[in-house]
Design an enzyme around this catalytic site. Structure first.
Site, mmCIF file in Angstrom:
data_model
loop_
_atom_site.group_PDB
_atom_site.id
_atom_site.type_symbol
_atom_site.label_atom_id
_atom_site.label_comp_id
_atom_site.label_asym_id
_atom_site.label_seq_id
_atom_site.Cartn_x
_atom_site.Cartn_y
_atom_site.Cartn_z
ATOM 1 N N HIS A 131 25.743 -56.249 -33.971
ATOM 2 C CA HIS A 131 25.463 -54.971 -33.322
ATOM 3 C C HIS A 131 24.058 -55.055 -32.734
ATOM 4 C CE1 HIS A 131 24.510 -50.642 -33.113
ATOM 5 N NE2 HIS A 131 25.805 -50.391 -33.218
ATOM 6 N N ASP A 178 23.479 -56.909 -42.688
ATOM 7 C CA ASP A 178 23.828 -55.601 -42.139
ATOM 8 C C ASP A 178 25.189 -55.223 -42.723
ATOM 9 O OD1 ASP A 178 24.905 -53.525 -40.650
ATOM 10 O OD2 ASP A 178 24.505 -54.430 -38.702
ATOM 11 N N GLN A 230 29.284 -51.844 -41.710
ATOM 12 C CA GLN A 230 30.742 -51.792 -41.595
ATOM 13 C C GLN A 230 31.450 -52.240 -42.862
ATOM 14 O OE1 GLN A 230 32.458 -50.542 -39.014
ATOM 15 N NE2 GLN A 230 30.568 -50.050 -37.940
ATOM 16 N N LYS A 258 29.038 -43.666 -42.624
ATOM 17 C CA LYS A 258 30.263 -44.448 -42.460
ATOM 18 C C LYS A 258 31.069 -44.516 -43.753
ATOM 19 C CE LYS A 258 28.174 -47.366 -38.884
ATOM 20 N NZ LYS A 258 28.853 -46.864 -37.681
ATOM 21 N N CYS A 275 28.261 -51.415 -28.745
ATOM 22 C CA CYS A 275 26.896 -51.886 -29.030
ATOM 23 C C CYS A 275 26.911 -53.344 -29.485
ATOM 24 C CB CYS A 275 26.203 -51.006 -30.065
ATOM 25 S SG CYS A 275 25.873 -49.339 -29.505
#
Length: 404
Positions: free
Chosen positions: A121, A198, A201, A224, A362
């Site tokens: 991202h 990261d 997700q 999220k 993104c």
């Protein structure tokens, strides 16, 4: 077995109509919906506790502080951090990544190398580009293959004693590919590099064990995973958080201030300047409790069913291509139809109540690799159903007929 209808009843937004049609919400990769228990917890905070934390001797301030720190403890247990002070509250994944990259500005020197992946991202590309421009470090990129999987042999070849940071996502937001982060962490540590993951997700679908992974930093967002917007967590190993300078200056992050010198507070407060999103931090703990009450093993099993079913149904559509066909995936399907722009498909199926994401997500380098302007991304959660997938497939077919 999950009682999906009971779970769906927990989410008031799922009962509404969009454009006169029952809402089918397949944009969970952008943000998840919120259960009533989370909504109620946010209201309860402002109705009953609202006060600033860590600073007041009065009762409400103490109640707010206790609730905030209890939430930090819940998150510490959830990700299996060694210490609660390794859990920093942020405004989201982007904030956490910038906090770390900014800190490394005082560590890197010209010629040092930072490795990112082609699957990132923009939030895990741009901060590192800015860091390299500031320090003279060099940005290296792990390439991907046609399946959307990282080419690990090329990653191995990139590593050297110059590598100081390796940073990549746990799960690709654009393709749903689950990266072999434990392998990458081990290899990076072998050359002395720090690793940031990261996890934006990943956390809606699984419980990361940061000690078992042995990552140095793990960043994720609350919104999220059924929590409020404007909330996030940065996990950092104690030794690394002690090495990095504060990201922001202000109240709360200090031990003593004079005009001659300021000394900084101990972890975690060193990195939590100013009044935080108190309600959000508290309610993030509520969201994690809710997800754990369902069980992440149950969530993964059911979402894998949805992924398999959606993949099968979508591939019945002539001219449809799925991007990200690796073996290990989360519940995301990113696809296009020959000769039709993804935006056009997304616009038409929105009129039929189907919410998907269209565009580059993104993640423009991924789209450049596949030579496409973007994709249609359907991202599923544990409150979605196979019947909703059928509705999406029929809507896509209708859009294809209209646009052909």
């Amino acid at each position: 077995m999950l009682d999906i209808q009971q779970i769906r009843a927990d989410f008031p937004i799922l009962s509404q109509k969009v454009n006169g049609k029952p809402l089918v919400y397949f944009d969970n990769g952008a943000t998840s919906q919120k259960p009533q228990i989370v909504i109620d917890a946010e209201v309860k905070y402002y109705q009953e506790i609202n006060a600033n934390i860590h600073r007041g001797v009065h009762t409400l301030s103490q109640l707010a502080t206790d609730a905030y720190e209890i939430s930090r403890g819940k998150i510490k247990e959830h990700i299996n951090a060694k210490f609660a002070h390794e859990v920093l509250f942020t405004s989201g994944t982007t904030h956490g990544i910038n906090l770390v990259s900014n800190g490394f500005a005082s560590i890197l020197k010209p010629g040092d190398e930072v490795i990112v992946s082609s699957l990132e991202h923009h939030s895990n590309i741009v901060p590192w580009q800015m860091l390299c421009e500031k320090t003279g470090a060099v940005l290296k990129v792990i390439p991907i293959d046609e399946n959307g999987e990282l080419i690990l042999e090329d990653f191995d070849a990139l590593l050297s004693e110059k590598t100081k940071v390796v940073t990549l996502n746990h799960i690709s937001n654009a393709l749903g590919i689950i990266n072999p982060i434990k392998y990458i962490i081990g290899k990076a540590h072998a050359v002395g590099a720090a690793v940031l993951i990261d996890g934006a997700q990943a956390v809606p679908h699984l419980k990361p064990d940061v000690q078992e992974l042995d990552c140095d930093f793990y960043a994720f967002s609350g919104h999220k995973m059924c929590g409020p917007t404007g909330t996030g967590i940065l996990y950092g190993k104690e030794e690394w958080l002690n090495k990095l300078p504060p990201y922001q200056g202000g109240g709360e992050m200090i031990k003593e201030v004079t005009f001659e010198k300021t000394t900084y507070a101990d972890l975690p407060h060193k990195f939590e300047a100013g009044t935080p999103n108190i309600a959000g931090g508290i309610v993030l703990g509520t969201a994690i409790d809710y997800l754990n009450s369902i069980g992440f093993e149950n969530i993964q099993e059911y979402e894998n069913e949805l992924l398999a079913y959606a993949t099968k149904r979508l591939l019945e559509i002539e001219g449809l291509k799925i991007y990200g066909t690796g073996k290990n995936k989360a519940s995301v399907v990113s696809f296009n139809i020959d000769g039709i722009h993804p935006y056009d498909i997304g616009s038409i199926i929105d009129k039929l109540g189907i919410a998907v994401r269209t565009g580059h997500h993104c993640a423009q380098p991924i789209m450049n690799f596949f030579c496409i302007p973007g994709t249609i991304r359907a991202s599923f959660s544990f409150y979605n159903t196979k019947e909703e997938i059928d509705q999406m497939v029929e809507a896509v077919k209708k859009a294809q007929t209209m646009l052909s």
